[in-house]
Motif scaffolding. Sequence first.
Motif, mmCIF file in Angstrom:
data_model
loop_
_atom_site.group_PDB
_atom_site.id
_atom_site.type_symbol
_atom_site.label_atom_id
_atom_site.label_comp_id
_atom_site.label_asym_id
_atom_site.label_seq_id
_atom_site.Cartn_x
_atom_site.Cartn_y
_atom_site.Cartn_z
ATOM 1 N N THR A 53 -38.833 -42.160 19.720
ATOM 2 C CA THR A 53 -38.382 -40.790 19.966
ATOM 3 C C THR A 53 -39.345 -39.789 19.330
ATOM 4 O OG1 THR A 53 -36.084 -41.571 19.930
ATOM 5 C CG2 THR A 53 -36.434 -39.209 19.735
ATOM 6 N N SER A 54 -39.655 -38.717 20.063
ATOM 7 C CA SER A 54 -40.578 -37.709 19.528
ATOM 8 C C SER A 54 -39.994 -37.050 18.286
ATOM 9 C CB SER A 54 -40.880 -36.646 20.585
ATOM 10 O OG SER A 54 -39.762 -35.803 20.779
ATOM 11 N N ALA A 101 -45.494 -35.220 29.623
ATOM 12 C CA ALA A 101 -45.363 -36.002 30.851
ATOM 13 C C ALA A 101 -43.914 -35.940 31.329
ATOM 14 C CB ALA A 101 -45.780 -37.455 30.619
ATOM 15 N N LYS A 102 -43.746 -36.074 32.640
ATOM 16 C CA LYS A 102 -42.402 -36.132 33.218
ATOM 17 C C LYS A 102 -42.386 -37.152 34.346
ATOM 18 C CE LYS A 102 -40.162 -31.681 32.362
ATOM 19 N NZ LYS A 102 -39.500 -30.501 32.974
ATOM 20 N N THR A 103 -41.275 -37.872 34.441
ATOM 21 C CA THR A 103 -41.048 -38.774 35.566
ATOM 22 C C THR A 103 -39.712 -38.411 36.213
ATOM 23 O OG1 THR A 103 -40.080 -40.408 34.047
ATOM 24 C CG2 THR A 103 -42.398 -40.690 34.635
ATOM 25 N N VAL A 104 -39.675 -38.464 37.534
ATOM 26 C CA VAL A 104 -38.467 -38.110 38.286
ATOM 27 C C VAL A 104 -38.003 -39.338 39.059
ATOM 28 C CG1 VAL A 104 -37.459 -36.567 40.008
ATOM 29 C CG2 VAL A 104 -39.326 -35.747 38.536
ATOM 30 N N LEU A 127 -43.480 -36.892 25.187
ATOM 31 C CA LEU A 127 -44.440 -36.119 24.400
ATOM 32 C C LEU A 127 -45.404 -37.096 23.726
ATOM 33 C CD1 LEU A 127 -45.233 -33.290 23.349
ATOM 34 C CD2 LEU A 127 -43.692 -33.684 21.425
ATOM 35 N N GLN A 128 -46.683 -36.804 23.815
ATOM 36 C CA GLN A 128 -47.689 -37.677 23.205
ATOM 37 C C GLN A 128 -47.955 -37.242 21.767
ATOM 38 O OE1 GLN A 128 -51.726 -37.644 24.833
ATOM 39 N NE2 GLN A 128 -51.675 -39.880 24.890
ATOM 40 N N TRP A 133 -47.193 -42.210 23.290
ATOM 41 C CA TRP A 133 -46.149 -41.488 24.014
ATOM 42 C C TRP A 133 -44.788 -41.762 23.397
ATOM 43 C CZ3 TRP A 133 -47.170 -37.686 27.221
ATOM 44 C CH2 TRP A 133 -48.408 -37.665 27.880
ATOM 45 N N LYS A 134 -43.927 -40.724 23.392
ATOM 46 C CA LYS A 134 -42.583 -40.830 22.845
ATOM 47 C C LYS A 134 -41.577 -40.239 23.841
ATOM 48 C CE LYS A 134 -44.272 -42.179 18.827
ATOM 49 N NZ LYS A 134 -44.061 -43.528 18.263
#
Length: 298
Positions: A53-54, A101-104, A127-128, A133-134
Amino acid sequence: MPRALFLIFICFLTNSLSAQQRNGQTLNQLRLVYDGWRNAVIQKNATAWKRFTSNVRQITVRNRFLSERRQFPNAVFDLPFQPTDLSSLKILRATVQGRTAKTVYFGKIDFGVGGKPRENLIVISYLQEASGWKYHGAEFINLNALPDIRKQLKEGKLDYIQHADFGANGVVEKTPRAITRPVPIVAKAYVFCPGREVKLLINKTSTHLFQNTKAAETIIGGVNLGENEVQYAIKDLPGGKPTAFTIRVYLFPEKSGAKITDSIKATEYQFKDGTTPNANGSLRFRVTQEMARKLKGR
């Protein structure tokens, strides 16, 4: 083919393949991060949850639970549902910009609460950080009030998710100030906004975003004894069918496990079907000593 043109073609092809490979590798990394975060939640593993987790989200979640007078990190795992499994969903879009980054994903999103899930959307943010990446949060978009959009997505028409809100924007939000002491009064913002988007800013500290939903969110930092303010911004969603509309703030008693039926309604902004709310405005409300005594059970 002349040698010079042949070399240019090979170079272009190699670069294209490299870009596709990098994108594929990044998508795989993001999926592994989400799966790691999901498993940590299901297994109630606080160490793993922090690893996936970020930092910004960790502080945000901690602030929320402390604003509810709940124990952290124990409350992270006290959920009435479980994070959805992505393996049965279809990925429609993946974007990376800078450190964001985002994924849908689209499909029958199952939170393990029973019933028959319908096709909806879930947008996952990442968020990197220095260690990679987190997981940075997820937004569930219920398409029950957007039947035409659901039909388009099932047919492979993706215009709806090409909106900027569904893509990474490269903006790394500022790390929130960590709450260090109990909040004065526990409170929640409730919004009913089918077909609309509502943004709230409460006491210039607690921000909230509601889209085509009926939901309540904890006000970070609680509300104050005395004067308080709710600033709002409202807009119609593309393809939505706006109906009745409500914004409310509820004050909650200090007893553990308090429900909304135990609360006090501090303020309300409401419209029935066929009426359009103001696009921007503010609500002011006052928490009195009498209210505070009632919330304390005195």
